[in-house]
Write a protein that holds these residues in place. Sequence first.
Motif, PDB file in Angstrom:
ATOM      1  N   THR A 208       0.826  -1.207   0.000  1.00  0.00           N
ATOM      2  CA  THR A 208       0.000   0.000   0.000  1.00  0.00           C
ATOM      3  C   THR A 208       0.859   1.255   0.000  1.00  0.00           C
ATOM      4  N   THR A 209       0.743   2.021  -1.072  1.00  0.00           N
ATOM      5  CA  THR A 209       1.354   3.341  -1.193  1.00  0.00           C
ATOM      6  C   THR A 209       0.307   4.266  -1.800  1.00  0.00           C
ATOM      7  N   VAL A 210      -0.047   5.317  -1.080  1.00  0.00           N
ATOM      8  CA  VAL A 210      -1.105   6.211  -1.549  1.00  0.00           C
ATOM      9  C   VAL A 210      -0.549   7.603  -1.794  1.00  0.00           C
ATOM     10  N   TYR A 211      -1.286   8.367  -2.552  1.00  0.00           N
ATOM     11  CA  TYR A 211      -0.993   9.789  -2.720  1.00  0.00           C
ATOM     12  C   TYR A 211      -1.917  10.581  -1.805  1.00  0.00           C
ATOM     13  N   TRP A 212      -1.354  11.623  -1.189  1.00  0.00           N
ATOM     14  CA  TRP A 212      -2.111  12.524  -0.324  1.00  0.00           C
ATOM     15  C   TRP A 212      -1.899  13.952  -0.811  1.00  0.00           C
ATOM     16  N   GLY A 213      -2.902  14.796  -0.631  1.00  0.00           N
ATOM     17  CA  GLY A 213      -2.764  16.203  -0.977  1.00  0.00           C
ATOM     18  C   GLY A 213      -3.804  16.631  -1.991  1.00  0.00           C
ATOM     19  N   MET A 214      -3.847  17.919  -2.249  1.00  0.00           N
ATOM     20  CA  MET A 214      -4.864  18.472  -3.146  1.00  0.00           C
ATOM     21  C   MET A 214      -4.739  17.935  -4.569  1.00  0.00           C
ATOM     22  N   LEU A 215      -3.553  17.512  -4.944  1.00  0.00           N
ATOM     23  CA  LEU A 215      -3.324  17.023  -6.302  1.00  0.00           C
ATOM     24  C   LEU A 215      -3.180  15.500  -6.342  1.00  0.00           C
ATOM     25  N   ARG A 216      -3.682  14.829  -5.316  1.00  0.00           N
ATOM     26  CA  ARG A 216      -3.410  13.395  -5.233  1.00  0.00           C
ATOM     27  C   ARG A 216      -4.029  12.598  -6.370  1.00  0.00           C
ATOM     28  N   ARG A 217      -5.119  13.068  -6.929  1.00  0.00           N
ATOM     29  CA  ARG A 217      -5.725  12.349  -8.053  1.00  0.00           C
ATOM     30  C   ARG A 217      -4.855  12.434  -9.306  1.00  0.00           C
ATOM     31  N   LEU A 229      13.181  16.304 -10.085  1.00  0.00           N
ATOM     32  CA  LEU A 229      13.527  17.605  -9.501  1.00  0.00           C
ATOM     33  C   LEU A 229      13.576  17.432  -7.987  1.00  0.00           C
ATOM     34  N   PRO A 230      14.746  17.127  -7.436  1.00  0.00           N
ATOM     35  CA  PRO A 230      14.883  16.655  -6.049  1.00  0.00           C
ATOM     36  C   PRO A 230      14.197  17.494  -4.980  1.00  0.00           C
ATOM     37  N   LYS A 231      14.139  18.799  -5.146  1.00  0.00           N
ATOM     38  CA  LYS A 231      13.589  19.661  -4.092  1.00  0.00           C
ATOM     39  C   LYS A 231      12.068  19.769  -4.152  1.00  0.00           C
ATOM     40  N   LEU A 232      11.483  19.464  -5.290  1.00  0.00           N
ATOM     41  CA  LEU A 232      10.048  19.691  -5.453  1.00  0.00           C
ATOM     42  C   LEU A 232       9.160  18.749  -4.630  1.00  0.00           C
ATOM     43  N   PRO A 233       9.477  17.425  -4.522  1.00  0.00           N
ATOM     44  CA  PRO A 233       8.580  16.564  -3.731  1.00  0.00           C
ATOM     45  C   PRO A 233       8.392  17.066  -2.305  1.00  0.00           C
ATOM     46  N   GLY A 234       9.485  17.497  -1.674  1.00  0.00           N
ATOM     47  CA  GLY A 234       9.377  18.007  -0.305  1.00  0.00           C
ATOM     48  C   GLY A 234       8.556  19.281  -0.246  1.00  0.00           C
ATOM     49  N   LEU A 235       8.724  20.140  -1.228  1.00  0.00           N
ATOM     50  CA  LEU A 235       7.960  21.389  -1.265  1.00  0.00           C
ATOM     51  C   LEU A 235       6.486  21.119  -1.490  1.00  0.00           C
ATOM     52  N   PHE A 236       6.174  20.219  -2.427  1.00  0.00           N
ATOM     53  CA  PHE A 236       4.776  19.882  -2.682  1.00  0.00           C
ATOM     54  C   PHE A 236       4.125  19.267  -1.443  1.00  0.00           C
ATOM     55  N   ALA A 237       4.861  18.422  -0.725  1.00  0.00           N
ATOM     56  CA  ALA A 237       4.318  17.815   0.492  1.00  0.00           C
ATOM     57  C   ALA A 237       4.085  18.871   1.562  1.00  0.00           C
ATOM     58  N   LEU A 239       3.459  21.986   1.195  1.00  0.00           N
ATOM     59  CA  LEU A 239       2.342  22.849   0.817  1.00  0.00           C
ATOM     60  C   LEU A 239       1.008  22.107   0.783  1.00  0.00           C
ATOM     61  N   GLY A 240       1.039  20.804   1.047  1.00  0.00           N
ATOM     62  CA  GLY A 240      -0.197  20.024   1.032  1.00  0.00           C
ATOM     63  C   GLY A 240      -0.718  19.750  -0.359  1.00  0.00           C
ATOM     64  N   LEU A 241       0.167  19.817  -1.351  1.00  0.00           N
ATOM     65  CA  LEU A 241      -0.249  19.600  -2.735  1.00  0.00           C
ATOM     66  C   LEU A 241      -0.204  18.128  -3.121  1.00  0.00           C
ATOM     67  N   LEU A 242       0.922  17.462  -2.814  1.00  0.00           N
ATOM     68  CA  LEU A 242       1.079  16.066  -3.220  1.00  0.00           C
ATOM     69  C   LEU A 242       2.173  15.410  -2.402  1.00  0.00           C
ATOM     70  N   GLU A 243       1.873  14.220  -1.901  1.00  0.00           N
ATOM     71  CA  GLU A 243       2.844  13.451  -1.141  1.00  0.00           C
ATOM     72  C   GLU A 243       2.573  11.968  -1.380  1.00  0.00           C
ATOM     73  N   ARG A 244       3.627  11.233  -1.691  1.00  0.00           N
ATOM     74  CA  ARG A 244       3.506   9.781  -1.843  1.00  0.00           C
ATOM     75  C   ARG A 244       3.864   9.123  -0.514  1.00  0.00           C
ATOM     76  N   ILE A 245       2.941   8.283  -0.001  1.00  0.00           N
ATOM     77  CA  ILE A 245       3.107   7.726   1.346  1.00  0.00           C
ATOM     78  C   ILE A 245       3.001   6.199   1.303  1.00  0.00           C
ATOM     79  N   PRO A 246       4.126   5.497   1.414  1.00  0.00           N
ATOM     80  CA  PRO A 246       4.063   4.044   1.606  1.00  0.00           C
ATOM     81  C   PRO A 246       3.819   3.724   3.077  1.00  0.00           C
ATOM     82  N   LEU A 247       3.099   2.664   3.347  1.00  0.00           N
ATOM     83  CA  LEU A 247       2.786   2.307   4.737  1.00  0.00           C
ATOM     84  C   LEU A 247       3.899   1.427   5.302  1.00  0.00           C
TER      85      LEU A 247
END
Length: 329
Positions: A208-217, A229-237, A239-247
């Motif tokens: 199980t790995t889900v996307y979270w955030g306003m852009l998760r779809r 782009l190494p710095k962008l995933p952390g910035l998106f997370a 800002l609550g835009l997009l984060e990939r979360i494995p359990l």
Amino acid sequence: MLDTPAAGSRAMFREGFGQRAILTVDTEEEFDWEKPFSADGHGLDHIPRLAKFQQFCEGLGVVPLYLVDWPIAESPMAVEILREPIAAGRAEIGIQLHPWVNPPHDEEVNAHNSFAGNLPATLEEDKLLRLRDAIAKNFGASPQVYRAGRYGLGPNTGAILKRAGVAIDTSVRANFDYSPGGGADYSRHPLHPYWVDEDRQLLELPLTTVYWGMLRRQGGLLNPVLGNLPKLPGLFAKLGLLERIPLTPEGVSIDEAIRGIDMAIDDQLPLLVLSFHSPSLVPGNTPYVRSEEDLDDLYDWWRRIYGYLELRGVKPTSIREIMQSVVTG
């Protein structure tokens, strides 16, 4: 690799199954993740810690699934610790194939061949069968579940598993793409359990790995771009835009995991597949547990996550219960 499933292959469960969670343990040798693969030079010093972890799981009411590779299958101490809980149904056992330490050693040991699915079909099958038989002999249980080391499925793996009498695969790490390193691309695979074959003999339980955030779809489209782009995933997370979360407790905070659980529940996933690597039970073996404090945090992660799952009505399950509950007709 196992093909992206066709429409209609989604697995269904009997009424009352609800939403469940299963804990999988990549039970493997210790090795330096930063160095080239090697057929020797690994360690097994963490094996005594499996006894404490098993007791911990029993205290939570959790039946862990130990996915065992060759060095563990051949370890008398691992057998001594796990054989009795497995026989009593307090733990379960499956196969995890690390080809570089698994006989026969007929291939060149390198990164490409570390994905078992990249090996010639006869060699992949020979390695898997030897491991299956060693597990059955030493642990007294016939393994019904497979996970390819490094999630390395290939074009022949499904047929090999069916011939080997393996009923379930759990190698697919949905929303991850390992193709840049020579592995499989799971970015388009679903999170829900599904049938690999039309005759429903092989069930896939994706991690199980889900996307979270306003852009998760849009996560499936955006994540590959962000990965370059190494710095962008952390910035998106942030800002609550997009984060990939494995359990998993490895590199994922409790708060992040809770957000992931909420997304999985909202998406009505019937099964949450959680995982971690057994060498993390001793500090210094993996990048995720470097100190005794880190180890305390790992146990606290499991304790708090299972408390939250209980609060949300997600019960622990087992392979036995899954096989009894999945609808095959």
